[in-house]
Write an enzyme that holds these catalytic residues in place. Structure first.
Site, PDB file in Angstrom:
ATOM      1  N   GLU A 115       0.828  -1.219   0.000  1.00 47.61           N
ATOM      2  CA  GLU A 115       0.000   0.000   0.000  1.00 47.61           C
ATOM      3  C   GLU A 115       0.856   1.260   0.000  1.00 47.61           C
ATOM      4  O   GLU A 115       0.499   2.255  -0.632  1.00 47.61           O
ATOM      5  CB  GLU A 115      -0.942  -0.033   1.202  1.00 47.61           C
ATOM      6  CG  GLU A 115      -1.953  -1.175   1.102  1.00 47.61           C
ATOM      7  CD  GLU A 115      -2.850  -1.245   2.317  1.00 47.61           C
ATOM      8  OE1 GLU A 115      -2.383  -1.778   3.344  1.00 47.61           O
ATOM      9  OE2 GLU A 115      -3.978  -0.755   2.259  1.00 47.61           O
ATOM     10  N   GLU A 135      -4.023  -9.585   4.120  1.00 51.72           N
ATOM     11  CA  GLU A 135      -4.983  -9.085   5.125  1.00 51.72           C
ATOM     12  C   GLU A 135      -6.207  -9.977   5.312  1.00 51.72           C
ATOM     13  O   GLU A 135      -6.563 -10.327   6.445  1.00 51.72           O
ATOM     14  CB  GLU A 135      -5.441  -7.662   4.766  1.00 51.72           C
ATOM     15  CG  GLU A 135      -4.390  -6.595   5.038  1.00 51.72           C
ATOM     16  CD  GLU A 135      -3.503  -6.303   3.843  1.00 51.72           C
ATOM     17  OE1 GLU A 135      -3.446  -7.139   2.911  1.00 51.72           O
ATOM     18  OE2 GLU A 135      -2.845  -5.252   3.839  1.00 51.72           O
TER      19      GLU A 135
END
Ligand code: COA
Length: 236
Positions: A115, A135
């Site tokens: 990210e 995640e």
């Protein structure tokens, strides 16, 4: 500007270097790192001497192996851990930086590592880089902008493949799908990133900033609005 616990900040010839510096934990993204990065990027944003920024990871094994799992495990819940993290909006700050950001990535680039890279404008990977979004497998979703930034780079289907299956990809596939701009030998990663940064830094800084602004802002607009934005910026 230095003395940060988890980040090294350096500046040379109009290029800033931001090094994620927790090599013993594969540069895992901790609350302290969020605070350090927030301070560093706030200063960079206001520093006209900085014309390009390189973000990299310390040590031999990783750019960043994602959120610090020890913090997630000691928090009352993963959601609680997230709430604490979101008190400072590092991701919005990163996306608002007017100077070009270059991610120079080696080894593991996981979760928030991916990210952070997605908030950068140019992504350069070394041959050993591995990318993944673990995640969902951990019972959470990306919280550093990844559900929005990554599809804008590699498209919906490829993002969902990585996100929903936790399939990790190597640098050659990352290049094929447009996640990285180029793949270089590991010992040439910094040289390549630096050449790129210095080239950008040699250009008119206003032109560089306006070009970046037009592209990034235009992504959130209709074509007509984007063309109007470009028209206005081009006669500034
Ligand atoms: N948070 C906290 N510590 C981490 C970490 C993370 N995300 N990733 C790695 N570390 C630590 C390990 O605990 C280990 O510490 P130790 O030496 O004190 O035991 C050290 O970094 C080295 O990692 P290790 O697992 O021994 O390296 P490896 O080469 O065997 O495996 C990975 C590398 C990336 C496959 C493995 O570390 C891993 O799966 N990390 C977690 C990735 C993840 O799920 N991130 C969260 C995304 S949301």
């Amino acid at each position: 500007m230095n003395g940060f616990k988890t980040v090294i900040y350096e500046k040379n010839e109009n290029v800033a270097y931001v090094t994620l510096n927790r090599p013993e934990a594969l540069n895992a993204f901790s609350i302290q790192m969020r605070d350090d990065l927030y301070e560093v990027f706030r200063a960079i944003k206001d520093d006209d001497e900085v014309r390009a920024v390189i973000v990299k990871g310390a040590g031999d094994k990783a750019f960043c192996a994602g959120a610090d799992l020890t913090e997630f495990l000691t928090a009352p819940s993963a959601v609680k851990a997230r709430q604490i993290r979101s008190r400072r909006n590092l991701w919005k700050l990163l996306l608002d930086i007017p100077q070009p950001l270059i991610a120079a990535m080696h080894g593991y680039v996981l979760g928030s590592g991916m990210e952070i890279a997605a908030c950068c404008d140019i992504r350069i990977a070394s041959e050993d880089a591995v990318f993944g979004l673990p995640e969902v497998g951990l019972g959470i979703i990306p919280g550093a902008g990844g559900t929005q930034t990554i599809p804008r780079i590699i498209g919906t289907a490829r993002s969902l493949d990585m996100l929903l299956t936790n399939r990790w990809i190597k640098s050659d596939e990352a290049f094929q799908i447009g996640l990285v701009n180029r793949v270089v030998l590991k010992n040439e990663l910094m040289k390549n990133a630096e050449e790129t940064a210095l080239k950008i830094a040699s250009y008119n800084p206003d032109s560089v900033r306006l070009a970046k602004y037009a592209v990034i802002k235009g992504l959130d607009m209709s074509l007509q609005e984007g063309l109007e934005l470009e028209r206005r910026l081009s006669i500034k």
